[in-house]
Scaffold this active site. Sequence first.
Site, PDB file in Angstrom:
ATOM      1  N   ASN A 658       0.759  -1.237   0.000  1.00  0.00           N
ATOM      2  CA  ASN A 658       0.000   0.000   0.000  1.00  0.00           C
ATOM      3  C   ASN A 658       0.795   1.296   0.000  1.00  0.00           C
ATOM      4  OD1 ASN A 658      -2.703  -1.257   0.317  1.00  0.00           O
ATOM      5  ND2 ASN A 658      -1.803  -1.942   2.237  1.00  0.00           N
ATOM      6  N   TYR A 659       2.064   1.231   0.343  1.00  0.00           N
ATOM      7  CA  TYR A 659       2.799   2.473   0.504  1.00  0.00           C
ATOM      8  C   TYR A 659       4.041   2.628  -0.356  1.00  0.00           C
ATOM      9  CZ  TYR A 659      -0.137   3.587   4.477  1.00  0.00           C
ATOM     10  OH  TYR A 659      -1.203   3.883   5.254  1.00  0.00           O
ATOM     11  N   LEU A 660       4.563   1.524  -0.829  1.00  0.00           N
ATOM     12  CA  LEU A 660       5.829   1.622  -1.545  1.00  0.00           C
ATOM     13  C   LEU A 660       5.611   1.638  -3.048  1.00  0.00           C
ATOM     14  CD1 LEU A 660       7.785  -0.869   0.689  1.00  0.00           C
ATOM     15  CD2 LEU A 660       7.731   1.623   0.792  1.00  0.00           C
TER      16      LEU A 660
END
Length: 701
Positions: A658-660
Amino acid sequence: DKEHKHKDHKKDKEREKSKYSNSEHRDSSDKKHRDKDKERLKLKDGSSDKQKDKHKEKKKEERSFDGKPKKEKENGFESPFIKSEPENNDFYHSPKHEKSLKRERDDDDIKPKKKTKVKKGEAVTDGKKKAKKEPEEKWKWWEEERYTDGVKWKFLEHKGPVFAPPYEPLPSNVKFYYDGKHMKLSPGAEEVATFFAKMLDHEYTTKDVFRKNFFKDWRKEMTSEEKSKLADLNKCDFSEMSEYFKAQSEARKAMTKEEKLKIKEENERILQEYGFCVMDNHKERIANFRIEPPGLFRGRGDHPKMGMLKRRIRPEDIIINCSKDSKHPKPPPGTKWKEVRHDNKVTWLVSWTENIQGSIKYIMLNPSSRIKGEKDWQKYEMARRLKKCVDRIRAQYREDWKSKEMRIRQRAVALYFIDKLALRAGNEKEEGETADTVGCCSLRVEHLTLHQEMDGQEYVVEFDFLGKDSIRYYNKVPVEKRVFKNLQLFMEDKEPEDDLFDRLNTSILNKHLQELMDGLTAKVFRTYNASITLQQQLNELTTSEDNVPAKILSYNRANRAVAILCNHQRAPPKTFEKSMQNLQTKIDAKKEQLADAKRELKSAKADAKVRRDEKSKKAVESKKKAVQRIEEQLMKLEVQATDREENKQIALGTSKLNYLDPRISVAWCKKLGVPIEKIYNKTQREKFAWAIDMAEKDYEF
DNA sequence: TGAACAACTTAGGACTATTGTA
DNA sequence: TACAATAGTCCTAAGTTGTTCA
């Protein structure tokens, strides 16, 4: 990524242009956007974007996202399946002629975009990059045009949801007892009783709140006779039911291969029938096509509603969303849908209202779908835009720490936390409806302790609160003096349960962010800081001389740094200690083996020295190889142990998913010759297909 | 303007399948 | 081959953000 470099110029130009053209869409938001644009232009001459020159004439680059709103209305509308320009924030438009170029290209290298539903054929995986392993047909949606005006699709057809299997009453020999006496329950009451019985081993069922909520809801399902008899949950004996379910689960495990296969095939059949939809000529996988079965609600943490009955969803509760001209899904015989609508401004196929919180649940597409992928891509582009102006935003909030206005100081300190500590925004929550958790804006005085001096550091803030999912956030952070003084001020004359930022909420904060950069919201900081951290860590930790396992260890460490930043925790696996021990045993054994091998090599060498014949030389060679092999194995094991130990309480998956920005990982793999499979499993590769296809080894976030 | 609603992303744990090992 | 460990998938709760309504 060639995309963004030169994109920037184009973008800004476009932006300038579009600023003054076509007023129709701009109306109210117009000024806002203009201001943003100004802002961006200002930022541009700042330090942030330097080397974007290079050439960048790659096809790829034609399509890129960018958070900028723009509209070139002149384009008008295009044929139904060519999406026209993004209208509103988010996407960057390529000039028209580029579009047509693209179309030609697409046509020859990928499937015909209009007609085919599912494109078949050889791996479209673009010769130079991408694995050859998975020669499934691939649709490169990222090379196509996007919709504008909030339209999400033009055609949508699906088969509707799969309902939970109906309740099967217990066999008559499985009894329920009240106060020691057998009691036959009505089907409705029995079903709810089984929900409780199935959870008997869980410590949930010992909690007061859980029991109280359960009993209250259970009573609603009872006949009046049952209601009058069953007055005390403590006198209810579910143990036979519980045993029965345990036995069933054992039986399931003990099924023969054939039986298991049969079930698997049946599941596969259902998947094939209900697990896909057709969206704009493409067959797409649905994420959750099964309706949530009834059961007892299990919230996370100290949830006031735990134990309540989550009721069974019937066709009459279901809203279907599909296109008018599609074959509408049929409700089960004798039933009706609540509604069938045709709203192509949303992405969901099915929705219903859940009875615990009264919120709406949706059936949506899989992450590998175009509709999710585009959004994901866009998210990372937004974070990259933040990268370009983050210095200025930081300077701004530091300035605001000195503001005369309290609300501005609070906003500035909150933003500092969001940026530095990757805290979530922190919406207000309705008391009594959910567990008591907080994020940045909803922090209370009791969640912070200020230390003028701690462990040899000045101005330390100690955070201790429960965040999303009731995961504890505990951190001691040295902050700047000004922040510290501000915090003292905010906490002055307040009770522990008072809001730290009493002049701030997420909507005020996000409005402010919106003014700093178009499309900016609090969560963009998490994405940005996570991705930039990964990139920095990878640069720092990896060397091209390392072997693959060492590189992967470094990757995991970089990933871990992000997970720690974002506070992604997990409960240590139950078997952790044991499995660690096992690994250590293996390592010891391997060491012994290595010692033996070395000894053998030594004697082989001595032998060869004496004999000086081919045979003994060969023996030496093979012993040497053996030693090498064992050394490698040992190294692998040791790396594994380190990795596992460091990962004990940290969940890497959430940040990875979800973030990288996946392009960072893809580029890293390409640059260092690490197979992408080592980093992403199959599902992840599907989700990030766009990144795997487009990122080159020189991609920079 | 703020509350409520709607839509969508992010999250950890349970469950299941696969792999490795004795 | 049996079993345990590990990896991968599923499930659905819990967030954030945007929109609508009063």
